[in-house]
Design an enzyme around this catalytic site. Structure first.
Site, PDB file in Angstrom:
ATOM      1  N   PHE A 177      -1.056 -13.760   2.988  1.00  0.00           N
ATOM      2  CA  PHE A 177      -0.875 -13.795   4.445  1.00  0.00           C
ATOM      3  C   PHE A 177       0.541 -13.371   4.824  1.00  0.00           C
ATOM      4  CE2 PHE A 177      -1.805 -16.183   8.598  1.00  0.00           C
ATOM      5  CZ  PHE A 177      -2.778 -15.256   8.979  1.00  0.00           C
ATOM      6  N   ARG A 204       0.058 -19.045  -1.228  1.00  0.00           N
ATOM      7  CA  ARG A 204       0.624 -19.860  -2.298  1.00  0.00           C
ATOM      8  C   ARG A 204       1.078 -21.219  -1.772  1.00  0.00           C
ATOM      9  NH1 ARG A 204       4.161 -15.545  -5.605  1.00  0.00           N
ATOM     10  NH2 ARG A 204       4.539 -15.004  -3.440  1.00  0.00           N
ATOM     11  N   LYS A 248      -2.007  -1.704  -4.354  1.00  0.00           N
ATOM     12  CA  LYS A 248      -1.969  -0.459  -5.122  1.00  0.00           C
ATOM     13  C   LYS A 248      -1.650  -0.687  -6.600  1.00  0.00           C
ATOM     14  CE  LYS A 248       1.002  -0.346  -2.134  1.00  0.00           C
ATOM     15  NZ  LYS A 248       1.973  -0.193  -1.046  1.00  0.00           N
ATOM     16  N   GLU A 288      -8.888   1.991   1.057  1.00  0.00           N
ATOM     17  CA  GLU A 288      -8.124   2.944   1.865  1.00  0.00           C
ATOM     18  C   GLU A 288      -6.662   2.536   1.994  1.00  0.00           C
ATOM     19  OE1 GLU A 288      -9.505   5.971   3.718  1.00  0.00           O
ATOM     20  OE2 GLU A 288      -7.416   6.105   3.164  1.00  0.00           O
ATOM     21  N   GLY A 344      -0.798   4.189   3.435  1.00  0.00           N
ATOM     22  CA  GLY A 344      -0.816   3.337   4.632  1.00  0.00           C
ATOM     23  C   GLY A 344      -1.947   3.651   5.587  1.00  0.00           C
ATOM     24  N   GLU A 397      11.152  -3.713   0.195  1.00  0.00           N
ATOM     25  CA  GLU A 397      11.172  -5.092  -0.266  1.00  0.00           C
ATOM     26  C   GLU A 397      12.606  -5.509  -0.595  1.00  0.00           C
ATOM     27  OE1 GLU A 397       8.338  -6.975  -0.508  1.00  0.00           O
ATOM     28  OE2 GLU A 397       7.290  -5.257   0.338  1.00  0.00           O
ATOM     29  N   ASP A 399       6.087   3.238  -6.991  1.00  0.00           N
ATOM     30  CA  ASP A 399       5.087   3.002  -5.940  1.00  0.00           C
ATOM     31  C   ASP A 399       4.278   4.278  -5.671  1.00  0.00           C
ATOM     32  OD1 ASP A 399       4.139   1.326  -3.452  1.00  0.00           O
ATOM     33  OD2 ASP A 399       4.745   3.280  -2.661  1.00  0.00           O
ATOM     34  N   LYS A 446       0.096   5.132  -6.398  1.00  0.00           N
ATOM     35  CA  LYS A 446      -0.810   5.717  -5.398  1.00  0.00           C
ATOM     36  C   LYS A 446      -1.392   7.035  -5.911  1.00  0.00           C
ATOM     37  CE  LYS A 446       1.766   3.579  -1.611  1.00  0.00           C
ATOM     38  NZ  LYS A 446       2.954   3.752  -0.737  1.00  0.00           N
TER      39      LYS A 446
END
Lengths: 334, 334
Positions: free
Chosen positions: A17, A51, A110, A134, A139, A195, A206, A210
């Site tokens: 979340f 968590r 991913k 998707e 994105g 991040e 990353d 993808k």
């Protein structure tokens, strides 16, 4: 449409979340009436897995929080699981359980999907449910759906793209604002693009993940990961960017994968310098772009926001809407 | 998948056997085995409707030719009709008959669909069949499918695009080769991009029709056609192109439609001068591009070949594959 199918209530859970998970929750609430009208289905978010269940991130959701996947799957009539967790585990184990419980799953993960996607899809097939992914790649750009559709008739031979919004944002700001790499990275973090640990973004990992997802879709397989050269943007200096700009050129961080005529798949990820005639030249900021070369259609390019709460969450809800349409044996056309 | 559904034979007809119609025929033949494997369906082209049945355009098709729609629809088990005729009539009457005969229809006819599309779709709904119209707009660029999918969750507020490949080809050659308008038009005709009568292309009427199709999809309605300013490229001189180029600018022929906050829909079609930061700047030759602004995803752009036998025919076969997938209650995912 039969009334009994038409007004069924579908129960959903959200795993994770953070930004994307909350985006899904908001869109599902905002679009509740419209989804009901368009798809004839009442949707209820029945559980949210986090968590720390003591921390209510969105007002009015405290009673939905749980930290147990068994608790999620014990909800009577649960049919779809949205997953927006980071890293392979426990995400894969959760989705495996969900699929074996005959739940459709929609994922934005991913790292997990690059490694376990083919396996998860095979498991889903055996269990008669769908996997929407998707949101794992580019994105808000619907590259997965578009490629699936194109593959019904075309072969895809080559894919090239800007797949990491943070890297593209940093390269854009180094050029347009004259910032150093560190200044641009700092601002990307301030804006929530990168991040706290930006390693995956700036190292090219990353974009690599993808690209592997796209390879699995386009070619049914991936190259051996160890054979793929992956270079990030962290080695690019302000001087190099300045020099390129003076020559009318721009740095882009590009991922590409190709199937050669002998069937061998080759891929690489790294910085590239492009001139103003190149399709990736005007793709600035957090935008992503994916170009696919096909046999009948030719070259097709998709451009859109590569990150963000709403773009990513939106394509996950679209995956859901598509799954629901399929299960009812129809897709609403407008 | 049930074997009985799985290996059914589906009979199809092609109305109009020019460039696009022949493209469909070739793709269906080349992809026969693959479509059978992917969709579990054997496809047979049972009839080809042409005006002159004495002229065999593709070897081995003479026995399939007819000039009567009633003859086409009398084929036992006919289920899908591909239409690639020019102009509103007799195309609309043919498709109306086909739909009332419970045939799915797949059309590339933008003139007919801009005017009668909403009507045809309503009729199809009443008859429980589908209308595929991806090929009406932007050739091989899957803008219809992408927008339909996006509209499941998003609102589209504005659409802007290069929708006529011939105009874009002419503008590109005037700039890059220094040709006059007439020289560029001549070459476009030699290459088969422009019709012998190029009026629809260079007057902006072709782009206008496609824009109206996009308006109907995005907003459920079109603006009053008489209120839309439509300007072609035929007034652009070599001097104007040269002057723009010297300033680092490019002429593009742009169609746009927008829904204002009061619900009013405004549209215009005409030349525009763009700088190198504009997304349409690098879109050269016969390429088309469509940008859509949405509420959750943001701005999404699709770029690809706007014309040609195979791009257009390919998206029509994709429409067909999608319809078959829907009817069987599933779409094969890869």
């Amino acid at each position: 449409m039969e009334a009994s199918i038409g007004m069924a209530t579908i129960k959903a859970a959200i795993l994770g979340f953070g930004t994307v998970g909350q985006g899904i929750y908001h869109i599902l609430n905002e679009k509740r009436d419209e989804l009901r009208d368009k798809l004839g289905i009442e949707l209820e978010v029945a559980k949210i897995l986090v968590r720390d269940t003591t921390r209510e991130r969105v007002p009015g959701t405290a009673h939905l929080l749980t930290d147990s996947i068994d608790d999620v799957l014990s909800v009577k009539g649960i049919q779809v699981v949205f997953e927006a967790i980071v890293n392979e585990e426990p995400a894969y184990s959760y989705l495996k359980k969900a699929v074996e419980h005959k739940c459709h799953v929609v994922t934005a993960n991913k790292v997990m999907f690059a490694k376990r996607g083919l396996e998860l899809q095979e498991l889903a097939k055996q269990n008669g449910v769908f996997v929407g992914y998707e949101a794992t790649t580019a994105g808000g750009v619907p590259v997965i759906k578009t490629m699936k559709n194109i593959l019904l008739v075309n072969d895809v031979t080559r894919i090239q793209g800007i797949l990491n919004g943070t890297s593209n944002y940093i390269l854009t700001k180094m050029r347009a604002e004259g910032w150093t790499f560190d200044e641009a990275l700092q601002e990307a973090q301030n804006l929530g693009y990168a991040e706290a640990d930006p390693y995956n973004d700036i190292s090219g990992q990353d974009a690599f993940k993808k690209l592997m997802i796209l390879s699995a879709l386009a070619f049914g397989e991936q190259p051996d990961w160890a054979d793929v050269e992956v270079i990030g943007i962290d080695g690019i200096t302000s001087e190099q960017v300045k020099e390129a700009t003076e020559q009318g050129l721009r740095y882009r961080h590009v991922a590409e994968v190709e199937r050669l005529s002998d069937g061998k798949i080759i891929a690489k990820v790294g910085p590239m310098v492009v001139d103003k005639e190149h399709p990736l030249y005007p793709i600035d900021d957090v935008f992503n772009a994916v170009t696919m070369e096909t046999n009948y259609i030719g070259t097709l390019t998709l451009v859109g926001p590569g990150a963000g709460m709403y773009p990513t969450a939106s394509v996950m809800v679209e995956d859901y809407a598509e799954i629901i349409g399929k299960r009812a044996g129809f897709v609403v056309t407008i």
